[in-house]
Design an enzyme around this catalytic site. Structure first.
Site, PDB file in Angstrom:
ATOM      1  CG  ASN A 152      -3.262   5.632   0.975  1.00  0.00           C
ATOM      2  OD1 ASN A 152      -2.997   5.693  -0.158  1.00  0.00           O
ATOM      3  ND2 ASN A 152      -3.740   4.788   1.847  1.00  0.00           N
ATOM      4  CD1 TRP A 153      -2.001  11.745  -1.700  1.00  0.00           C
ATOM      5  CD2 TRP A 153      -1.640  11.614  -3.814  1.00  0.00           C
ATOM      6  NE1 TRP A 153      -1.121  12.451  -1.968  1.00  0.00           N
ATOM      7  CE2 TRP A 153      -0.540  12.456  -3.234  1.00  0.00           C
ATOM      8  CE3 TRP A 153      -1.611  11.774  -5.162  1.00  0.00           C
ATOM      9  CZ2 TRP A 153       0.362  13.349  -3.886  1.00  0.00           C
ATOM     10  CZ3 TRP A 153      -0.716  12.503  -5.762  1.00  0.00           C
ATOM     11  CH2 TRP A 153      -0.007  13.361  -5.187  1.00  0.00           C
ATOM     12  CE  LYS A 154      -7.134   6.681   2.703  1.00  0.00           C
ATOM     13  NZ  LYS A 154      -7.914   6.085   3.891  1.00  0.00           N
TER      14      LYS A 154
ATOM     15  CG  HIS B 283      -4.577   0.760   3.236  1.00  0.00           C
ATOM     16  ND1 HIS B 283      -5.917   0.982   3.489  1.00  0.00           N
ATOM     17  CD2 HIS B 283      -3.931   1.969   3.790  1.00  0.00           C
ATOM     18  CE1 HIS B 283      -6.030   2.114   4.015  1.00  0.00           C
ATOM     19  NE2 HIS B 283      -4.953   2.647   4.293  1.00  0.00           N
TER      20      HIS B 283
ATOM     21  CD  GLU C 116      -9.030   2.884   2.995  1.00  0.00           C
ATOM     22  OE1 GLU C 116      -8.387   3.156   2.013  1.00  0.00           O
ATOM     23  OE2 GLU C 116      -9.321   3.658   3.799  1.00  0.00           O
TER      24      GLU C 116
ATOM     25  CD  GLU D  97      -2.608   3.078   7.714  1.00  0.00           C
ATOM     26  OE1 GLU D  97      -2.394   4.024   7.735  1.00  0.00           O
ATOM     27  OE2 GLU D  97      -3.235   2.175   7.019  1.00  0.00           O
TER      28      GLU D  97
ATOM     29  N   GLY E 264      -9.569   7.503   8.574  1.00  0.00           N
ATOM     30  CA  GLY E 264     -10.578   8.289   7.960  1.00  0.00           C
ATOM     31  C   GLY E 264     -11.741   8.630   8.700  1.00  0.00           C
TER      32      GLY E 264
ATOM     33  CB  SER F 288      -7.877  10.584  11.918  1.00  0.00           C
ATOM     34  OG  SER F 288      -8.770   9.832  11.247  1.00  0.00           O
TER      35      SER F 288
ATOM     36  N   GLY G 292      -6.045  11.318   4.342  1.00  0.00           N
ATOM     37  CA  GLY G 292      -7.000  12.658   4.236  1.00  0.00           C
ATOM     38  C   GLY G 292      -6.067  13.831   4.178  1.00  0.00           C
TER      39      GLY G 292
HETATM   40  C1  PEP Z   1      -4.657   5.628   5.332  1.00  0.00           C
HETATM   41  O1  PEP Z   1      -5.411   5.717   4.504  1.00  0.00           O
HETATM   42  O2  PEP Z   1      -3.649   4.897   5.417  1.00  0.00           O
HETATM   43  C2  PEP Z   1      -4.986   6.575   6.453  1.00  0.00           C
HETATM   44  C3  PEP Z   1      -4.397   6.700   7.506  1.00  0.00           C
HETATM   45  O3  PEP Z   1      -6.100   7.542   6.358  1.00  0.00           O
HETATM   46  P1  PEP Z   1      -6.413   8.817   7.325  1.00  0.00           P
HETATM   47  O4  PEP Z   1      -5.087   9.392   7.582  1.00  0.00           O
HETATM   48  O5  PEP Z   1      -7.517   9.538   6.402  1.00  0.00           O
HETATM   49  O6  PEP Z   1      -7.186   8.249   8.408  1.00  0.00           O
END
Ligand code: PEP
Length: 248
Positions: free
Chosen positions: A6-8, A97, A99, A168, A174, A205, A227
């Site tokens: 997931n590049w956000k 998600h 976010e 998640e 993040g 993460s 990330g």
């Molecule tokens: C995500 O954006 O779904 C995610 C898990 O981010 P990260 O791996 O950076 O925690």
């Protein structure tokens, strides 16, 4: 296993094309067999979908959007429809998600509407669920997951292999913090007991250093990676770990 990046809000079209070319080069060096058994997905921003689709054509790596609307068309400024994604060669979408929930008012019912509509149109879906730190500290993780997964089950009574749920924990996204393998296992087992979905991915993460202990848990069927999916080396390393675990 499914490993999705997931590049956000990172990587415009040029960077996306460069990343995808680099990813294919790295996979070529490794040999395709090294990654056999892993479904690889990248989810760029809307404006970069086209570049990713073009670059990854016929590679077997699939491109997902980070969101999708349930309506066919209409006055929904800032949204993108299923048929727009399909016409762009996109294979699936992430929905719900944390976010989106935290900053843009996404709720359990709208996330479920998005998932149901996308599946109906033939897109694959990764539907995200997970508790906040406050909810975990108040011992509300199970209730939250029951509610979030329950909304999906209501909208999609018969889960199909095209639907994956991503667990998640919001406090792990993040932040560099990860759920312990036991926490992940427990949450994934709970999700599968509420809703018999084929794949539950862990997200929060995930990086090359912790991929093995998380992905080797029972009921962990892949990862949604933020990330660490932004660099070819770290993303490929996670995919290699998943492939090795699939073979063993
Ligand atoms: C995500 O954006 O779904 C995610 C898990 O981010 P990260 O791996 O950076 O925690």
């Amino acid at each position: 296993m499914l490993i999705a990046g997931n590049w956000k809000m990172h990587k415009g079209p040029g960077e996306t094309a460069g990343f995808c070319a680099g990813l294919l080069e790295r996979i070529g060096e490794l040999g395709a067999d090294e990654l056999a058994g892993v479904d690889i997905v990248v989810a760029p921003a809307f404006v970069s979908l086209h570049a990713a689709v073009e670059e990854l054509e016929e590679s077997g790596i699939r491109v997902y959007a980070q969101n999708v609307h349930w309506a066919e068309e209409g006055a929904f400024t800032g949204e993108v429809s299923r048929s727009m994604l399909i016409a762009s060669g996109v294979a699936g979408a992430i929905v719900g998600h944390s976010e989106r929930r935290l900053y843009f008012g996404e709720a359990d019912d709208t996330a479920a509407l998005r998932a149901a509509a996308a599946l109906e149109a033939g897109l694959d879906v990764i539907a995200c669920v997970g508790e906040t730190l406050e909810e975990r500290e108040h011992d509300e993780t199970e209730d939250v997951l029951r509610h979030q997964v329950g909304a999906l089950a209501e909208a999609i009574p018969e889960p199909t292999p095209a639907l994956a749920v991503a667990y998640e924990p919001v406090w792990a996204i993040g932040t560099g913090k990860t759920a312990t393998p036991e926490m992940a296992h427990e949450a994934h087992a709970l999700i599968k007991s509420i809703y018999p979905v084929e794949r539950v991915l862990y997200g929060g993460s995930v990086k090359p250093e912790n991929a093995e202990e998380l992905l080797s848990q029972d009921d962990v069927d892949g990862a949604l990676v933020g990330g660490a999916s932004l660099e070819v080396d770290s993303f490929t390393a996670i995919c290699e770990t998943a492939a090795r675990l699939t073979r063993s």
